[in-house]
Design an enzyme around this catalytic site. Sequence first.
Site, mmCIF file in Angstrom:
data_model
loop_
_atom_site.group_PDB
_atom_site.id
_atom_site.type_symbol
_atom_site.label_atom_id
_atom_site.label_comp_id
_atom_site.label_asym_id
_atom_site.label_seq_id
_atom_site.Cartn_x
_atom_site.Cartn_y
_atom_site.Cartn_z
ATOM 1 N N ASN A 10 0.869 -1.175 0.000
ATOM 2 C CA ASN A 10 0.000 0.000 0.000
ATOM 3 C C ASN A 10 0.909 1.229 0.000
ATOM 4 O O ASN A 10 1.473 1.581 1.029
ATOM 5 C CB ASN A 10 -0.881 -0.047 1.263
ATOM 6 C CG ASN A 10 -1.723 1.196 1.442
ATOM 7 O OD1 ASN A 10 -1.801 2.043 0.550
ATOM 8 N ND2 ASN A 10 -2.362 1.323 2.598
ATOM 9 N N TRP A 11 1.028 1.832 -1.156
ATOM 10 C CA TRP A 11 1.981 2.955 -1.275
ATOM 11 C C TRP A 11 1.417 4.243 -0.694
ATOM 12 O O TRP A 11 2.123 5.245 -0.608
ATOM 13 C CB TRP A 11 2.386 3.156 -2.743
ATOM 14 C CG TRP A 11 3.124 1.998 -3.349
ATOM 15 C CD1 TRP A 11 3.426 0.793 -2.740
ATOM 16 C CD2 TRP A 11 3.684 1.917 -4.674
ATOM 17 N NE1 TRP A 11 4.114 -0.018 -3.598
ATOM 18 C CE2 TRP A 11 4.299 0.649 -4.805
ATOM 19 C CE3 TRP A 11 3.716 2.789 -5.764
ATOM 20 C CZ2 TRP A 11 4.934 0.235 -5.969
ATOM 21 C CZ3 TRP A 11 4.349 2.377 -6.934
ATOM 22 C CH2 TRP A 11 4.956 1.120 -7.033
ATOM 23 N N LYS A 12 0.138 4.244 -0.361
ATOM 24 C CA LYS A 12 -0.523 5.430 0.211
ATOM 25 C C LYS A 12 -0.298 6.647 -0.705
ATOM 26 O O LYS A 12 -0.182 6.485 -1.912
ATOM 27 C CB LYS A 12 -0.052 5.652 1.646
ATOM 28 C CG LYS A 12 -0.224 4.387 2.505
ATOM 29 C CD LYS A 12 -0.090 4.607 3.976
ATOM 30 C CE LYS A 12 -0.292 3.272 4.689
ATOM 31 N NZ LYS A 12 -0.250 3.387 6.141
ATOM 32 N N HIS A 96 -9.622 1.188 4.756
ATOM 33 C CA HIS A 96 -8.363 1.389 5.488
ATOM 34 C C HIS A 96 -8.618 2.360 6.646
ATOM 35 O O HIS A 96 -9.407 3.293 6.516
ATOM 36 C CB HIS A 96 -7.299 1.947 4.533
ATOM 37 C CG HIS A 96 -5.943 1.945 5.147
ATOM 38 N ND1 HIS A 96 -5.532 2.917 6.033
ATOM 39 C CD2 HIS A 96 -4.907 1.075 5.043
ATOM 40 C CE1 HIS A 96 -4.300 2.643 6.437
ATOM 41 N NE2 HIS A 96 -3.900 1.525 5.850
ATOM 42 N N GLU A 98 -7.026 4.782 7.698
ATOM 43 C CA GLU A 98 -6.810 6.197 7.373
ATOM 44 C C GLU A 98 -8.040 6.772 6.674
ATOM 45 O O GLU A 98 -8.369 7.945 6.847
ATOM 46 C CB GLU A 98 -5.531 6.348 6.520
ATOM 47 C CG GLU A 98 -4.290 6.129 7.384
ATOM 48 C CD GLU A 98 -3.087 5.563 6.662
ATOM 49 O OE1 GLU A 98 -3.028 5.611 5.424
ATOM 50 O OE2 GLU A 98 -2.175 5.048 7.361
ATOM 51 N N GLU A 168 -5.554 -4.794 10.683
ATOM 52 C CA GLU A 168 -4.540 -3.762 10.882
ATOM 53 C C GLU A 168 -4.839 -3.003 12.171
ATOM 54 O O GLU A 168 -5.666 -2.077 12.174
ATOM 55 C CB GLU A 168 -4.563 -2.771 9.713
ATOM 56 C CG GLU A 168 -4.299 -3.410 8.375
ATOM 57 C CD GLU A 168 -3.674 -2.421 7.405
ATOM 58 O OE1 GLU A 168 -2.600 -2.730 6.895
ATOM 59 O OE2 GLU A 168 -4.245 -1.332 7.185
ATOM 60 N N GLY A 174 2.253 2.440 10.743
ATOM 61 C CA GLY A 174 3.211 3.531 10.556
ATOM 62 C C GLY A 174 3.902 3.966 11.832
ATOM 63 O O GLY A 174 4.575 4.995 11.870
ATOM 64 N N SER A 214 3.158 -2.004 10.488
ATOM 65 C CA SER A 214 4.607 -2.090 10.730
ATOM 66 C C SER A 214 5.174 -3.484 10.497
ATOM 67 O O SER A 214 6.073 -3.915 11.216
ATOM 68 C CB SER A 214 4.946 -1.587 12.136
ATOM 69 O OG SER A 214 4.580 -0.229 12.277
ATOM 70 N N GLY A 235 2.720 -1.015 4.363
ATOM 71 C CA GLY A 235 2.824 0.409 4.032
ATOM 72 C C GLY A 235 4.281 0.791 3.848
ATOM 73 O O GLY A 235 4.863 0.620 2.769
ATOM 74 N N GLY A 236 4.894 1.284 4.904
ATOM 75 C CA GLY A 236 6.263 1.817 4.847
ATOM 76 C C GLY A 236 7.256 0.921 4.116
ATOM 77 O O GLY A 236 7.996 1.390 3.241
HETATM 78 P P1 PGA Z 1 2.671 0.315 7.717
HETATM 79 O O1 PGA Z 1 1.226 0.509 7.030
HETATM 80 O O2 PGA Z 1 3.224 -0.963 7.183
HETATM 81 O O3 PGA Z 1 3.447 1.534 7.304
HETATM 82 O O4 PGA Z 1 2.447 0.261 9.188
HETATM 83 C C1 PGA Z 1 0.350 -0.558 6.851
HETATM 84 C C2 PGA Z 1 -0.938 -0.069 6.245
HETATM 85 O O5 PGA Z 1 -1.412 1.012 6.603
HETATM 86 O O6 PGA Z 1 -1.530 -0.755 5.371
#
Ligand code: PGA
Length: 256
Positions: A10-12, A96, A98, A168, A174, A214, A235-236
């Site tokens: 997930n590149w956001k 998600h 977010e 999640e 993050g 994470s 994500g990251g």
């Molecule tokens: P993260 O994000 O790996 O940076 O914690 C995961 C996500 O939000 O899908």
Amino acid sequence: MLRKKLIAGNWKMNKTASESSTLAQEIVAAVGKQTDVEIVICPPFTSLESVGKIVDGSNVKLGAQNMHPEANGAYTGEIAAPMLRSLFATHVILGHSERRTYFGETDAFINKKTLAALKNQLRPILCVGETLAEREGGSTLKVVQTQLEGGLEGVSKDQITSVVIAYEPVWAIGTGKVATTEQAQEVHAFIRSLLAKMYGDAAAQKVRILYGGSMKPANAPELLTQKDIDGGLIGGASLEARSFVELITAASAASK
Ligand code: PGA
């Protein structure tokens, strides 16, 4: 193996179209022929077309990070499922945290998207997870149950095996704080038991449940060998080819 592991990036809101192309090229060069792990990358909408051309013909699939439930119409700034399909997206991340936190998305709205995605042959990656206050207040399982049942309302037994669930914990996204393997496995097993109640055990055994929050090369091997953890939503660590590829290697090793 009943469930092939799935690693989704997930590149956001990161990477321009040209930066996305570079990363996609690196990923395809490293793991484009990998067949024992399913790989999905979810760039921003503005990179879907260019990344789609790069992953075409490889085993890397294309996903979007969100969509609107309607097929078209006066929804300024939104993107519809047929638009994603026309760019050869196969997956879409829905609900998600977010989106829930910053854009007020509710279970009912997310549910409409889930149904619309399935109707358009897109596989939803439906995200659920509790906040830190909810975990500390002891309501993790209740929150996850409400989000899961709400998000899946009206999804049939035939459709459920096309859905991917991502657990999640919001406090782990993050933040560098990862759920312990016990915490993650407990919720994953709970999700599978709910799916079994809703759709029967055979269907529940086929649904992939990803862990997100994470996940990094250092903690992935332990998480990915848990019984009910079928991959990761990353994500990251998906923003750099090296760490993303290491996660795929870990998923491949965990499948043996
Ligand atoms: P993260 O994000 O790996 O940076 O914690 C995961 C996500 O939000 O899908």
